[in-house]
Design an enzyme around this catalytic site. Structure first.
Site, short mmCIF file in Angstrom:
data_model
loop_
_atom_site.label_atom_id
_atom_site.label_comp_id
_atom_site.label_asym_id
_atom_site.label_seq_id
_atom_site.Cartn_x
_atom_site.Cartn_y
_atom_site.Cartn_z
N HIS A 1 3.25 7.61 3.63
CA HIS A 1 4.03 6.94 2.58
C HIS A 1 5.23 7.78 2.09
O HIS A 1 6.36 7.33 2.11
CB HIS A 1 3.12 6.61 1.39
CG HIS A 1 1.95 5.76 1.76
ND1 HIS A 1 2.04 4.38 1.94
CD2 HIS A 1 0.66 6.08 2.01
CE1 HIS A 1 0.84 3.91 2.27
NE2 HIS A 1 -0.01 4.90 2.32
O1 RIB Z 1 -0.14 5.20 -2.60
C1 RIB Z 1 0.36 6.28 -1.86
C2 RIB Z 1 0.87 7.36 -2.77
O2 RIB Z 1 -0.20 7.87 -3.58
C3 RIB Z 1 1.39 8.59 -2.00
O3 RIB Z 1 2.40 9.20 -2.75
C4 RIB Z 1 0.20 9.47 -1.92
O4 RIB Z 1 0.56 10.84 -1.78
C5 RIB Z 1 -0.43 9.24 -3.28
O5 RIB Z 1 0.24 10.07 -4.22
#
Ligand code: RIB
Ligand code: CA
Length: 306
Positions: A236
């Site tokens: 992500h």
């Molecule tokens: O939902 C994904 C996010 O939440 C990313 O930033 C992961 O590192 C967590 O922080």
């Protein structure tokens, strides 16, 4: 043209991949890091940020420890995803530590020092950024861009059916940032397609350092990979930095957003006025899609230089 970036992170394995990507890209000048709790405790995320910088011999980048608790309630950490100390890979304890400045104050310092050359990239709960906004209300006008990894505008959540982890972990902060910074929101709508093939992960795991550790960061447990609907893990946070290098990675559209801060099952949900029924002007740019192949090309072309 070099881009100056301040990263607000909760490393966290995908945060770590994003930091590694930013460090490896000549076109990016990483001016500083602020840490926030979320994926793990503030002690772990701060220690992990220092570990990552030491792995790449970049302890010149200052780290400022930020908020360990959300504006309301408490964080639900995710060691089941990222490992017992919040990050996979067997990195040694860091020999360096954070600077003597709170992460939220450091964000304001960075904006004052670098001004409109700087983009802020927040990829954990938005607690530090919301606090920085309270300290300096003109923050959004001082910097070039504010990118958020968080939210799910028109898709389902990953920690509840309605909410993405960063926005669920601190819904009040997420609402303040969405309402007050005209952000570029990179949420699950796009990042579910920012995936890496398992074959590439296996290749990195067999490499020498630091690529071997990048492979460990990418190797998500099987029960986590299902969130993207497939076998390949979504990285992500790295999608944001990949887009800064190749602006065909993400596609943005303007929408009016808000964030639900009620205490019920939809807390942290993004309220996206997709059909403009409220009559409100758009207040954010939302990443609605990611080009998986472009994302993968940026990672491979960058990491092959490690
Ligand atoms: O939902 C994904 C996010 O939440 C990313 O930033 C992961 O590192 C967590 O922080
Ligand atoms: Ca994160």
């Amino acid at each position: 043209m070099t881009q100056a970036l301040h990263l607000d992170v909760d490393p966290g394995s995908d945060d770590a991949v994003m930091i590694a990507l930013a460090l490896a890209l000549p076109a990016i000048e990483m001016t500083g890091i602020s840490t926030v709790a979320g994926n793990s405790t503030i002690e772990n995320t701060t220690r992990n940020a220092c570990r990552i910088l030491e792995l790449f011999d970049r302890t010149d980048v200052p780290v400022a420890r930020g908020c360990g608790e959300p504006m309301v309630g408490s964080f639900e950490t995710a060691e089941w995803v990222h490992g017992p100390n919040g990050i996979r890979g067997d990195l040694p304890d860091p020999s360096t530590g954070p600077i003597n400045r709170h992460g939220a104050e450091f964000i304001v310092d960075q904006a004052r020092e670098y001004g409109d050359e700087l983009s802020i990239v927040a990829v954990g709960p938005m607690t530090n950024l919301a606090t920085a906004l309270a300290l300096e209300p003109s923050l959004p006008d001082m910097v070039a861009n504010i990118y958020l990894m968080g939210g799910a505008a028109m898709t389902t959540g990953n920690v509840t059916p309605m909410a993405e982890a960063n926005f669920r972990n601190d819904a009040v902060a997420a609402r303040r940032v969405v309402r007050g910074t005209r952000p570029k929101m990179v949420g699950l709508d796009a990042t579910h397609d920012a995936t890496v093939p398992l074959s590439r992960i296996d290749e990195y795991k067999r490499a020498t350092q630091p690529l071997k550790t990048v492979g460990a960061w990418l190797e998500y447990p099987e029960e986590v990979r299902k969130f993207g609907g497939g076998e390949e893990p979504a990285v992500h946070d790295a999608a944001v930095v990949a887009h800064l290098i190749d602006d065909s990675v993400l596609e943005f559209e303007p929408y009016h957003l808000d964030v639900d801060t009620t205490m019920g099952p939809s807390r942290g949900a993004v309220v996206c006025d997709r059909w403009a029924v409220t009559g409100n002007e758009p207040n954010a740019d939302v990443a609605v899609a990611a080009d998986t192949e472009r994302f993968r090309s940026v990672l491979v072309e960058t990491f092959e230089r490690l």
